[in-house]
Write a protein that holds these residues in place. Structure first.
Motif, mmCIF file in Angstrom:
data_model
loop_
_atom_site.group_PDB
_atom_site.id
_atom_site.type_symbol
_atom_site.label_atom_id
_atom_site.label_comp_id
_atom_site.label_asym_id
_atom_site.label_seq_id
_atom_site.Cartn_x
_atom_site.Cartn_y
_atom_site.Cartn_z
ATOM 1 N N ILE A 181 25.935 -64.711 -86.255
ATOM 2 C CA ILE A 181 27.466 -65.070 -85.941
ATOM 3 C C ILE A 181 27.842 -66.130 -86.916
ATOM 4 N N TYR A 182 28.883 -65.941 -87.677
ATOM 5 C CA TYR A 182 29.478 -66.885 -88.635
ATOM 6 C C TYR A 182 30.817 -67.028 -88.333
ATOM 7 N N ALA A 183 30.963 -68.660 -87.765
ATOM 8 C CA ALA A 183 32.314 -69.005 -87.318
ATOM 9 C C ALA A 183 33.113 -69.216 -88.458
ATOM 10 N N GLU A 184 34.268 -68.613 -89.020
ATOM 11 C CA GLU A 184 34.768 -68.603 -90.188
ATOM 12 C C GLU A 184 35.824 -70.235 -90.083
ATOM 13 N N ARG A 185 36.247 -70.636 -91.253
ATOM 14 C CA ARG A 185 37.129 -71.704 -91.319
ATOM 15 C C ARG A 185 38.131 -71.281 -91.085
ATOM 16 N N SER A 186 39.110 -72.241 -90.533
ATOM 17 C CA SER A 186 40.640 -71.719 -90.045
ATOM 18 C C SER A 186 41.256 -71.344 -91.609
ATOM 19 N N PRO A 187 42.221 -70.440 -91.517
ATOM 20 C CA PRO A 187 43.086 -70.275 -92.777
ATOM 21 C C PRO A 187 44.129 -71.434 -92.986
ATOM 22 N N ARG A 188 44.152 -71.887 -94.241
ATOM 23 C CA ARG A 188 44.968 -72.798 -94.719
ATOM 24 C C ARG A 188 46.316 -72.482 -95.559
ATOM 25 N N PHE A 189 47.086 -73.286 -95.497
ATOM 26 C CA PHE A 189 48.468 -73.045 -96.385
ATOM 27 C C PHE A 189 48.580 -74.694 -96.949
ATOM 28 N N TYR A 190 49.408 -74.829 -97.952
ATOM 29 C CA TYR A 190 49.512 -76.061 -98.866
ATOM 30 C C TYR A 190 50.999 -76.502 -99.090
ATOM 31 N N ILE A 191 51.528 -77.283 -98.783
ATOM 32 C CA ILE A 191 52.770 -77.841 -99.028
ATOM 33 C C ILE A 191 52.846 -79.150 -100.029
ATOM 34 N N TYR A 192 53.989 -79.062 -100.786
ATOM 35 C CA TYR A 192 53.960 -80.267 -101.825
ATOM 36 C C TYR A 192 55.415 -80.319 -101.970
ATOM 37 N N GLY A 193 55.691 -81.485 -102.897
ATOM 38 C CA GLY A 193 57.137 -81.655 -103.413
ATOM 39 C C GLY A 193 57.646 -82.592 -102.621
ATOM 40 N N GLU A 194 58.815 -82.293 -102.261
ATOM 41 C CA GLU A 194 59.525 -83.396 -101.488
ATOM 42 C C GLU A 194 59.454 -83.261 -99.948
ATOM 43 N N VAL A 195 58.314 -83.653 -99.249
ATOM 44 C CA VAL A 195 58.055 -83.729 -98.046
ATOM 45 C C VAL A 195 57.149 -84.978 -97.628
ATOM 46 N N GLN A 196 57.143 -85.397 -96.380
ATOM 47 C CA GLN A 196 56.403 -86.746 -96.149
ATOM 48 C C GLN A 196 55.071 -86.562 -96.117
#
Length: 263
Positions: A181-196
């Motif tokens: 049984i292999y527990a997968e890593r959670s999916p990711r998204f990336y955000i950049y630019g004018e965010v805090q």
């Protein structure tokens, strides 16, 4: 919401354990067995089953127990003791003190990766995930189950959250020795630019661009929600840029750019 789901999963996993039935354990090489015969303390032993699947028992010698349940092995030894004239009405009791033959590997994003015994008869993916302490902070919502049956190896994805939300324990899969049984890593998204808070974040199910922006801490004073663009991978792995709206869904590995306002 995430904490609630984790609590629900823990409850479901806890209920699925039940009480292990020792008689259902299947014996195999490496298992350590304690044996006793009622009224005959001199026949009590603790022994390890050999690589050939045999255990040595007083008076009757080697007994092939490979693939037998504890109950079946007890009956077999009873038959040998009685047929050999050693004990007239034998009552044999076997206790498996260490299970080494029937094990499943649980790897990946869990709190306690390792090998775990299939004690107590039938066990499913949810049981073993609970044994390994559940997903860790980087874990996702699904596990991959790698099984070899009749010489063929297959990989099946088990959606843990779907089982918990819908009570679909019938979707759980029964395990056999050697399964992984292999527990997968959670999916990711990336955000950049004018965010805090630019960076990489966990992608929740059905997350919208507006929600992703909130995860990134919202706009900076110079940011704008107009003209948000996303770098997204095609099925062939190549990147393309798409313009999105606040209510559009974010996809796995999306790179979201929040632009600077011109006004």
């Amino acid at each position: 919401m995430k904490r609630l789901m984790m609590w629900m999963m823990a409850v479901l996993l806890g209920l699925s354990f039940g009480i292990a039935q020792a008689a259902d354990i299947t014996l195999g090489p490496g298992d350590v067995v304690k044996a006793s015969v009622y009224g005959n303390p001199d026949l009590a032993i603790e022994t390890r089953i050999s690589d050939a699947g045999r255990m040595t028992f007083p008076l009757v010698g080697e007994v092939d127990v490979n693939g037998l349940t504890v109950q079946q092995a007890e009956k077999k030894i009873v038959g040998l003791l009685q047929s050999g004239g050693y004990v007239k009405k034998a009552q044999v009791n076997l206790i498996v003190s260490q299970v080494a033959s029937a094990q499943v590997s649980v790897l990946g994003m869990v709190n306690r990766p390792g090998r775990y015994p299939l004690e107590g008869g039938k066990r499913g993916v949810m049981d073993m995930l609970a044994q390994a302490g559940g997903f860790n902070a980087d874990g996702g919502d699904a596990v991959s189950l790698v099984r070899t049956r009749n010489g063929a190896t297959t990989k099946t994805v088990v959606d843990v959250i779907d089982i918990v939300r819908n009570g679909g324990t019938n979707k759980d899969l029964e395990l056999a020795p050697g399964d992984v049984i292999y527990a997968e890593r959670s999916p990711r998204f990336y955000i950049y630019g004018e965010v805090q808070r630019p960076g990489a974040f966990r992608l929740e199910r059905q997350m919208t661009v507006a929600q992703a922006l909130a995860v990134g801490g919202g706009l900076t004073p110079r940011g704008t929600e107009r003209g948000i663009s996303v770098k997204r991978r095609n099925g062939d792995g190549s990147l393309h840029v798409v313009n999105v709206k606040n209510d559009d869904l974010v996809q796995v590995d999306d790179v979201i750019l929040i632009k600077e306002s011109w006004f």
